[in-house]
Enzyme design. Sequence first.
Site, PDB file in Angstrom:
ATOM      1  N   HIS A  22      -3.465  -5.706   1.216  1.00  0.00           N
ATOM      2  CA  HIS A  22      -2.795  -5.857   2.516  1.00  0.00           C
ATOM      3  C   HIS A  22      -2.729  -7.324   2.950  1.00  0.00           C
ATOM      4  O   HIS A  22      -3.604  -7.790   3.673  1.00  0.00           O
ATOM      5  CB  HIS A  22      -3.570  -5.086   3.587  1.00  0.00           C
ATOM      6  CG  HIS A  22      -3.401  -3.610   3.502  1.00  0.00           C
ATOM      7  ND1 HIS A  22      -2.340  -2.946   4.076  1.00  0.00           N
ATOM      8  CD2 HIS A  22      -4.148  -2.662   2.890  1.00  0.00           C
ATOM      9  CE1 HIS A  22      -2.445  -1.653   3.838  1.00  0.00           C
ATOM     10  NE2 HIS A  22      -3.533  -1.452   3.115  1.00  0.00           N
ATOM     11  N   GLU A  74      -0.867  -8.539   5.219  1.00  0.00           N
ATOM     12  CA  GLU A  74      -0.681  -8.611   6.689  1.00  0.00           C
ATOM     13  C   GLU A  74      -2.003  -8.464   7.436  1.00  0.00           C
ATOM     14  O   GLU A  74      -2.060  -8.716   8.631  1.00  0.00           O
ATOM     15  CB  GLU A  74       0.338  -7.546   7.127  1.00  0.00           C
ATOM     16  CG  GLU A  74      -0.182  -6.132   7.327  1.00  0.00           C
ATOM     17  CD  GLU A  74      -0.513  -5.397   6.010  1.00  0.00           C
ATOM     18  OE1 GLU A  74      -0.415  -6.007   4.929  1.00  0.00           O
ATOM     19  OE2 GLU A  74      -0.881  -4.208   6.089  1.00  0.00           O
ATOM     20  N   CYS A 128       0.836  -1.211   0.000  1.00  0.00           N
ATOM     21  CA  CYS A 128       0.000   0.000   0.000  1.00  0.00           C
ATOM     22  C   CYS A 128       0.869   1.259   0.000  1.00  0.00           C
ATOM     23  O   CYS A 128       1.523   1.543  -0.988  1.00  0.00           O
ATOM     24  CB  CYS A 128      -0.982  -0.048   1.171  1.00  0.00           C
ATOM     25  SG  CYS A 128      -2.380   1.065   0.971  1.00  0.00           S
TER      26      CYS A 128
END
Lengths: 81, 228
Positions: B193, B195, B86
């Site tokens: 994302h 994570e 990002c």
Amino acid sequence: MKVTVFVSPKNTVLDPQGAAVEHAMKSLGHESVEGVRVGKTITFEMEGSDSQESREKLDKLCDGLLSNPVIEDFRYEIEEG
Amino acid sequence: MRVAILQFPGSNCDWDSEYAVKDVLGISAHRVWHKDKLPSETEAVIVPGGFSFGDYLRCGAIARFSPIMQNLKEFAEKGGQVLGICNGFQILCESGLLPGALIRNDCLDFRCLNQNLLVENSNDRFNQTTLGKSLLLPIAHGEGNYRADESVLSSLEANDQILLRYSGNPNGSMNDIAGIRNFTGNVYGMMPHPERAVGSHHPCLDGLPLLKAFLKPVLQTRPAEISS
């Protein structure tokens, strides 16, 4: 000297903000408006005067930090005094 | 410490990235402040998401000049593994570690949703065999609209440098690009994302295979301390 830097999206790069503003202008009746681009201006004071040396410094400053050459063009105006 | 997670003022996915790598995958990871040096034992670097320096000027434009970025460039030039997520992807593009740029979403909205992504056969780590044909991952960005000139775009396509494409383009990205890698295959960048998709408290778990693919060289030299 006073410096004003104008940063605008490259003509070849899509400008979603410009398109939205153009749409708004047209919906307000300004049908003849075309090619709206939204950029930004950055103003600052800088020591020195309008010289080749100053312009080299400014080119360096504009090409990397103040504008991204992949998507933006820049130009600047210098006001002495 | 094997994985360094860069921390700029305004980063906000640094802790999530550390959690995913350290607590879930069991690989030693630490956050490293942008004014500090990259530790010499670093094997991989994650440039996390967030709003570094408030996204002022352009996303990633100011972070690019942080002291640690010179370190990161040298690390990448030596073949070090780098992943930008990002805002991290935006920073890598601004710094020239990845080609192109990310501009305002064409819809002008901040897009925050779980996004379907199509996996491309990019290299031996990122392909449909290791990751499956599609992934579901969270996206959350206002500037994820990938732009590059035609020659860059065609070389990305010709060299299989595209990792992920949006299925249903949320932001106007050229060629539906959601993630790319550099030519060499050690610098990766993506808007989704991974994570935020590694635990039962997350909406999906597809971040795990993606992070494992990125960290494969690290896992190969020494396996994880705890199994996931």
